[in-house]
Design an enzyme around this catalytic site. Structure first.
Site, short mmCIF file in Angstrom:
data_model
loop_
_atom_site.label_atom_id
_atom_site.label_comp_id
_atom_site.label_asym_id
_atom_site.label_seq_id
_atom_site.Cartn_x
_atom_site.Cartn_y
_atom_site.Cartn_z
N SER A 146 -10.92 -1.41 -1.25
CA SER A 146 -10.29 -1.25 -0.64
C SER A 146 -9.87 -1.67 1.03
O SER A 146 -9.21 -1.46 1.58
CB SER A 146 -9.06 0.25 -1.22
OG SER A 146 -8.74 0.61 -1.98
N HIS A 176 -3.80 5.74 2.84
CA HIS A 176 -4.45 4.68 2.65
C HIS A 176 -4.50 3.42 3.44
O HIS A 176 -4.58 3.27 3.63
CB HIS A 176 -4.33 4.80 1.20
CG HIS A 176 -4.82 3.39 -0.10
ND1 HIS A 176 -4.75 2.56 0.30
CD2 HIS A 176 -6.65 3.59 -0.82
CE1 HIS A 176 -5.91 1.43 -0.69
NE2 HIS A 176 -6.36 2.76 -1.21
N ASP A 185 1.46 -0.78 0.53
CA ASP A 185 0.13 -0.03 -0.47
C ASP A 185 0.73 1.15 -0.10
O ASP A 185 2.30 1.63 -0.38
CB ASP A 185 -0.75 -0.26 1.08
CG ASP A 185 -2.46 0.28 1.27
OD1 ASP A 185 -2.96 1.66 0.65
OD2 ASP A 185 -2.94 -0.52 0.91
#
Ligand SMILES: *[C@@H]1O[C@H](CO)[C@@H](O)[C@H](O)[C@H]1NC(C)=O
Ligand SMILES: *[C@@H]1O[C@H](CO)[C@@H](O)[C@H](O)[C@H]1NC(C)=O
Ligand SMILES: *[C@@H]1O[C@H](CO)[C@@H](O)[C@H](O)[C@H]1NC(C)=O
Ligand SMILES: *[C@@H]1O[C@H](CO)[C@@H](O)[C@H](O)[C@H]1NC(C)=O
Ligand SMILES: *[C@@H]1O[C@H](CO)[C@@H](O)[C@H](O)[C@H]1NC(C)=O
Length: 765
Positions: free
Chosen positions: A548, A225, A166
């Site tokens: 996600s 994220h 990520d």
């Protein structure tokens, strides 16, 4: 605020960058300058990164036995002399040992052509860019502290290592505290590339970075994220988590006692292919048990998909791989990550809403959502205006600068979603133009699926039908008025889980004979850890939506199952998750989609994950890595193409190839013409030793299903029994004009304890 970039902008950039324009450097530069005006722009030079595959065991000796120094010098010796004389930079960026034999290197197109000529070189091609697919969920999924639950059966994932590819991590967030955590398992070989104040610990046991740009030289998360997805999979208990007072509660990931290793392969501009391959290669070497990738590109042949390649090497070593299905729904054939050895995860809503209602002057009230809920906003009706009232389409979208000529001062402003403009930016435009509040209406595509965002002003996001009603109210009077009533956090929506509008749908493009997505899990308005505080609350959390967010839920659940069933293969874990999934919502009705219509099997896959039942599925449909060889040959890939995936030489003429639907997959995706089709499936008993199952068939409309035998008795654990399934086309008028239909095959144990169900999709040719 240091917060690099809210996710919606990333999605937006990506949607733009995925169009054919994405290779045009001028276009990319223009986009970057537009959205990151203060940042330095890398003006693309003539060097591109290429992925180079080499033949195993040639010239320089056996690749397996070479150390990385030798490997590096061998690869270096293959490069054209122009690159070798370039002393200023090391052109080789990554060496690959597990996902393939090869390396990534920066070359000019001429140098790439020259390299391709070398006998030792299999292929040289420019890398691509992939995109990020950007509490309460444990209890929603039936995970609770205390006796009897899956957390106690699985020690909350103790001893399992989850590797996440990520944007990096925020190591000092309390979600990654190691209080009470044991040391990493002895097999762990990973590294921690933080230094100084920031470190790894017994929770965060590895952190590595594969981004070469100078600003990102640590595995630190500048985007948010990676911090969010990692805490969803495996965050520890953090009390009092909330965003602007909403969604308040104890934040915790799915497998709170699992170890975490982070591989930074993405930044705000996306994820390069060479970095994804390097991250997967390294994670496999380091010894992770589960790999989680909330990343994807456009679908293509499996041998040309780096995540599929890396995932195959992973499952060969028993590593479970969970990936996001993509955010390109609700249209069909919009999936990423379609390989059958990957768990492909779609996104569903949860039963928590953060309610903000639009109240109109005529008394009508429309519920919507917003995270930002100021307690000093007036409940008195204010003038209401439609931003598109001057007939300009960019004004109706509340695009930046578009409200200059619209009289919004002191008013509540109705804006429409869309135009690749972030929802929060629309609110900023209303605020800049002097508006006091915003009602954001959905498009037809997103329909009944509003998002809870951290808006910059009092706002609510309402459904498309609500938006139409508000528009016609505005038309109906010369003095329209409205206000926003904040309802806070409301739990218990019986229509949850529902498939979100953005969740990508099948059928699979790369392999239409395999049903995808596999499963859906929570992916809408998910609260999880965030690098910086949005509301001055510490510790900091944020609420995001995307596949996600659903992918790491399943990665964490897979870690729990790996702890409680150490002998299960990745395919067995996947089967357990799929055959036990829920087909109904909390209200006991069929799972719905964003239109509030029953969601079809190309949206839900096997259904909504039910972790507790997955822990004791009774039977599994298992697959060994070598079982994929006849399947891949059956896809009519060449020997060389199959070899790219297997990482070894394959001769399909020596393999009895099978049609896709014959792979022992826990679902069926059939393309049915006028002739019947027959397949087999093999069940492995992982429940009680002695047990009899009977089949229950829900036949798809227009299709006859025959199963033989219809009763199966197992007498021992691990026993395998094969049954056959026939798909018989019925008279066309039985199916009306439906292009496809769906059903299920369910094996139910005599005592009713086990119910092992697989979905069927039949597309009519
Ligand atoms: C670069 O690093 C600085 C300081 O750590 C950070 O504030 C900024 O957001 C980073 N930029 C990017 C593009 O990652
Ligand atoms: C409400 O409170 C916020 C912050 O507490 C403040 O910025 C804002 O001006 C206040 N609004 C009104 C209408 O008083
Ligand atoms: C609509 O507004 C945008 C932004 O204010 C402006 O650039 C555009 O010319 C306008 N279009 C029309 C048809 O007036
Ligand atoms: C409102 O009025 C405008 C202009 O008269 C018209 O174009 C639009 O369709 C009307 N909208 C609704 C929802 O009635
Ligand atoms: C592979 O080729 C065979 C023979 O031409 C054909 O029958 C089959 O449908 C093909 N399979 C796929 C997946 O295209």
């Amino acid at each position: 605020m240091e917060l690099a970039l809210p996710l919606a902008l990333i999605f937006m950039l990506i949607s733009i960058c995925q169009t054919s324009a994405h290779r045009n450097p001028e276009f990319v530069k223009a986009i970057k300058e537009h959205y990151f005006p203060t940042q330095e722009i890398d003006v693309p030079n003539s060097l591109l990164t290429y992925i180079v595959r080499v033949k195993k065991g040639d010239e320089g000796g056996d690749g397996d036995s070479l150390g990385s120094m030798d490997l590096h010098s061998w690869y270096h010796s293959l490069l054209p002399s122009s690159t070798r004389s370039d002393q200023k930079q090391n052109r080789i960026t990554f060496l690959y040992r597990n996902v393939m034999d090869g390396f990534s290197v920066e070359l000019t197109p001429e140098e790439a052509d020259a390299l391709q000529e070398k006998e030792e070189v299999v292929s040289v091609r420019p890398e691509r860019t992939f995109s990020l697919h950007t509490t309460h969920t444990p209890s929603f999924l039936g995970l609770q502290q205390g006796l009897g639950g899956l957390w106690s059966n699985s020690d909350s994932g103790k001893g399992i290592i989850i590797g996440i590819l990520d944007t990096g991590i925020t190591p000092d967030h309390p979600s990654f505290s190691d209080e009470g955590m044991p040391f990493p398992p002895a097999k762990w070989k990973g590294l921690c590339e933080f230094s100084g104040r920031r470190t790894c610990n017994n929770k965060l046991i590895g952190a590595r970075h594969f981004i070469k740009s100078s600003n990102s030289s640590l595995p630190l998360d500048h985007v948010g994220h990676g911090t969010h997805t990692a805490s969803t999979a495996t965050g520890r208990f953090v009390q009092g988590a909330n965003v602007f007072g909403n969604a308040k509660g104890t934040a915790v990931g799915m497998a709170p006692d699992a170890h975490l290793a982070i591989y930074k392969v993405c930044d705000i501009f996306g994820c390069s292919e060479s970095a994804i391959l390097a991250g997967m290669d390294t994670a496999i070497e380091d010894g992770v048990d589960v790999l989680s990738l909330s990343i994807g590109g456009r679908s293509g042949p499996l041998f040309d998909d780096p995540i599929a390649l890396g995932a195959f090497s992973a499952i060969q070593k028993g590593i479970f791989v969970s990936c996001s299905a993509g955010n390109s729904g609700p249209g069909y054939t919009t999936l990423s990550n379609e390989a059958p050895w990957i768990l492909t995860v779609g996104a569903s809503t949860i039963d928590r809403r953060i309610v903000a209602a639009a109240k109109l002057g005529n008394g009508q009230v429309f519920n919507g959502e917003s995270v930002f809920q100021p307690n000093n906003f007036t409940s008195t009706l204010l003038p209401l205006v439609y931003a598109g009232s001057i007939g300009n389409s960019s004004s109706s979208l509340c695009a930046p600068g578009s409200l200059e000529n619209v009289d919004v001062k002191g008013k509540v402003v109705l804006c429409e979603v869309g135009g690749f403009i972030r929802r929060v930016s629309k609110g900023q435009e209303v605020k800049n133009a002097g508006g006091v509040a915003m009602i954001l209406m959905n498009s037809l595509k997103e329909d009944f699926n509003p998002f809870a965002d951290v808006h910059v002003l009092p706002a609510t996001h309402v459904s498309y039908p609500a938006g139409l009603a508000i528009k016609s109210y505005i038309n109906s009077t010369s003095t329209p008025t409205a206000t926003i009533l904040f309802g806070g956090t409301v739990i218990g929506s019986v229509s949850a889980p529902a498939v979100t509008s953005f969740s990508s749908r099948g059928p699979s493009f790369a392999s239409p004979g395999i049903l995808k997505p596999d499963i859906i899990g929570p992916g809408q308005n998910i609260l999880a850890a965030w690098p910086v505080s949005l509301d001055n609350n510490v510790p900091s959390f944020n609420i995001l939506s995307g596949t996600s967010m659903s992918c790491p839920h399943l990665s964490g659940i897979a870690a729990l199952l790996k702890n409680s069933h150490p002998d299960w293969s990745p395919a067995a874990i996947k089967s357990a998750i799929m055959t036990s999934a829920n087909a109904v919502n909390l209200g006991g009705k069929s799972i719905l989609d964003e239109r509030l219509l029953p969601a079809d099997v190309f949206a839900t896959g096997a259904g909504h994950v039910n972790p507790l039942k997955a822990n004791d599925p009774g039977l599994v449909y298992d697959i060994e890595p070598n079982d994929y060889i006849p399947y891949l040959c059956g896809l009519n890939y060449t020997d060389e193409e199959v070899g790219l995936i297997l990482n070894q030489n394959v001769d399909c003429s020596q393999v009895k190839s099978i049609p896709q639907a014959q792979l022992n997959y826990p679902s069926f995706s059939i393309r049915l013409g006028s002739t019947s089709q027959f397949y087999t499936r093999t069940l492995t008993n992982v429940g009680a030793a002695s047990v009899t199952y009977n089949v229950e068939i829900e036949a798809p409309l227009g299709v006859g299903i025959s199963i033989s035998p219809a009763e199966i008795t197992f007498t021992e654990v691990k026993q395998k029994v094969t049954y056959s399934v026939g798909f018989v086309p019925e008279d066309k008028k039985n199916r009306g004009n439906h292009p496809f239909s769906q059903g299920s095959i369910r094996w139910v144990s005599g005592n009713g304890k086990y119910s092992v169900s697989i979905p069927i999709a039949v597309v009519f040719l």
